[in-house]
Design a protein around this motif. Structure first.
Motif, PDB file in Angstrom:
ATOM      1  N   HIS A  11     -41.728 -68.241 -74.529  1.00  0.00           N
ATOM      2  CA  HIS A  11     -42.435 -67.724 -75.698  1.00  0.00           C
ATOM      3  C   HIS A  11     -43.113 -68.863 -76.477  1.00  0.00           C
ATOM      4  N   ASP A  15     -41.573 -68.816 -85.580  1.00  0.00           N
ATOM      5  CA  ASP A  15     -41.644 -69.060 -87.018  1.00  0.00           C
ATOM      6  C   ASP A  15     -40.219 -69.070 -87.562  1.00  0.00           C
ATOM      7  N   LEU A  31     -43.737 -65.195 -84.257  1.00  0.00           N
ATOM      8  CA  LEU A  31     -44.413 -66.466 -83.982  1.00  0.00           C
ATOM      9  C   LEU A  31     -44.958 -67.104 -85.247  1.00  0.00           C
ATOM     10  N   GLU A  33     -48.041 -69.539 -86.891  1.00  0.00           N
ATOM     11  CA  GLU A  33     -49.483 -69.520 -86.640  1.00  0.00           C
ATOM     12  C   GLU A  33     -49.827 -70.386 -85.421  1.00  0.00           C
ATOM     13  N   ARG A  36     -49.040 -68.398 -82.388  1.00  0.00           N
ATOM     14  CA  ARG A  36     -50.062 -67.384 -82.082  1.00  0.00           C
ATOM     15  C   ARG A  36     -51.232 -68.028 -81.351  1.00  0.00           C
ATOM     16  N   GLN A  37     -51.633 -69.199 -81.792  1.00  0.00           N
ATOM     17  CA  GLN A  37     -52.737 -69.890 -81.099  1.00  0.00           C
ATOM     18  C   GLN A  37     -52.339 -70.251 -79.673  1.00  0.00           C
ATOM     19  N   ALA A  39     -50.246 -68.715 -77.723  1.00  0.00           N
ATOM     20  CA  ALA A  39     -50.211 -67.507 -76.886  1.00  0.00           C
ATOM     21  C   ALA A  39     -51.624 -67.039 -76.533  1.00  0.00           C
ATOM     22  N   ILE A  40     -52.516 -67.098 -77.509  1.00  0.00           N
ATOM     23  CA  ILE A  40     -53.903 -66.673 -77.250  1.00  0.00           C
ATOM     24  C   ILE A  40     -54.530 -67.569 -76.184  1.00  0.00           C
ATOM     25  N   ARG A  61     -40.103 -63.115 -80.684  1.00  0.00           N
ATOM     26  CA  ARG A  61     -40.963 -64.227 -80.264  1.00  0.00           C
ATOM     27  C   ARG A  61     -41.516 -64.011 -78.853  1.00  0.00           C
ATOM     28  N   GLN A  64     -44.059 -60.775 -79.118  1.00  0.00           N
ATOM     29  CA  GLN A  64     -45.354 -61.102 -79.730  1.00  0.00           C
ATOM     30  C   GLN A  64     -46.188 -62.000 -78.819  1.00  0.00           C
ATOM     31  N   THR A  65     -45.526 -62.905 -78.122  1.00  0.00           N
ATOM     32  CA  THR A  65     -46.262 -63.755 -77.179  1.00  0.00           C
ATOM     33  C   THR A  65     -46.911 -62.891 -76.097  1.00  0.00           C
ATOM     34  N   LEU A  68     -49.943 -60.943 -77.376  1.00  0.00           N
ATOM     35  CA  LEU A  68     -51.177 -61.739 -77.531  1.00  0.00           C
ATOM     36  C   LEU A  68     -51.771 -62.107 -76.178  1.00  0.00           C
TER      37      LEU A  68
END
Ligand code: 2PG
Length: 212
Positions: A11, A15, A31, A33, A36-37, A39-40, A61, A64-65, A68
């Motif tokens: 993951h 956060d 996650l 911020e 998130r970047q 994962a994207i 975690r 959400q990974t 994204l």
């Protein structure tokens, strides 16, 4: 039998709130911020590959990974599974281990030492081998598993047929990519290990510190 290309990722960065006490346990947060970047960017890296499925563990975690990453993989089914959860993979005997590893192992309860290896063995049966049926034309079956450091360590150790205790010390970057190829023609091969080429230096977190 059809070759499986098993894509594994830990993951993205979690956060984490300030620690609230020695017995607070690990919170199930999502996650950061930066995460998130990460994962994207991993999703963008994988965009051109044809995946049969994305699997992820139930903790936020990992979920959400996967969510994204999946934005870059439209049409690919996404499944939550306990098999990709965060489990102690093996009830490793601390005798003879370096003191840091022996100390690390003391944190796990009796239940975790029984249940974790059982779930992990199920995960190996599900993911670590060629598949019975796949697409026509000889194309391998690709599956992505969004999971935690321990399962990746265990699957790498398993692929190498290394002694069981050697899962200790195999640490993964957040959103790092490990790819294992399973074919009927021979033993598993490591195509990539902890690859973070999709992340700029500022998004490359240090490796999971728990077992170093
Ligand atoms: O807690 C840890 O150190 C690892 C173990 O798998 O989990 P995560 O990858 O969620 O950090």
């Amino acid at each position: 039998m059809v070759t499986r290309l098993l894509y594994l990722t830990r993951h993205a960065e979690q956060d984490l709130p300030e620690p609230s006490g020695p017995d607070a346990g690990e919170p199930d947060t999502g996650l950061s911020e930066r995460g998130r970047q990460q994962a994207i960017l991993l999703g963008e890296r994988l965009r051109t590959r044809r995946f049969a499925a994305v699997h992820h563990g139930p903790l936020r975690r990992a979920a959400q990974t996967a969510e994204l990453i999946a934005k870059s993989l439209p049409e690919v089914p996404v499944y939550e599974t306990e098999l990709a959860g965060d489990h102690l993979p093996h009830d490793t005997d601390p005798a003879g281990l370096p003191p840091a590893y022996a100390e690390f192992l003391t944190q796990f309860s009796a239940a975790e030492r029984v249940d974790g290896p059982r779930v992990t063995a199920d995960a190996v049966r599900r993911f670590a081998g060629p598949v019975g049926e796949g697409p026509a034309g000889g194309e391998p079956v690709r599956e992505l598993v969004v999971t935690h450091s321990f399962l990746i360590a265990w699957l790498v150790r398993h692929a190498l047929d290394a002694p069981e205790r050697r899962w200790l010390g195999l640490n993964s970057h957040n959103a790092g990519l490990t790819v294992i190829r399973y074919s009927a023609a021979g033993p598993p091969s490591l195509v990539a290990v902890n690859d973070v080429a999709h992340l700029p230096p500022e998004l490359r977190a240090p490796a999971c510190p728990r077992t170093t």
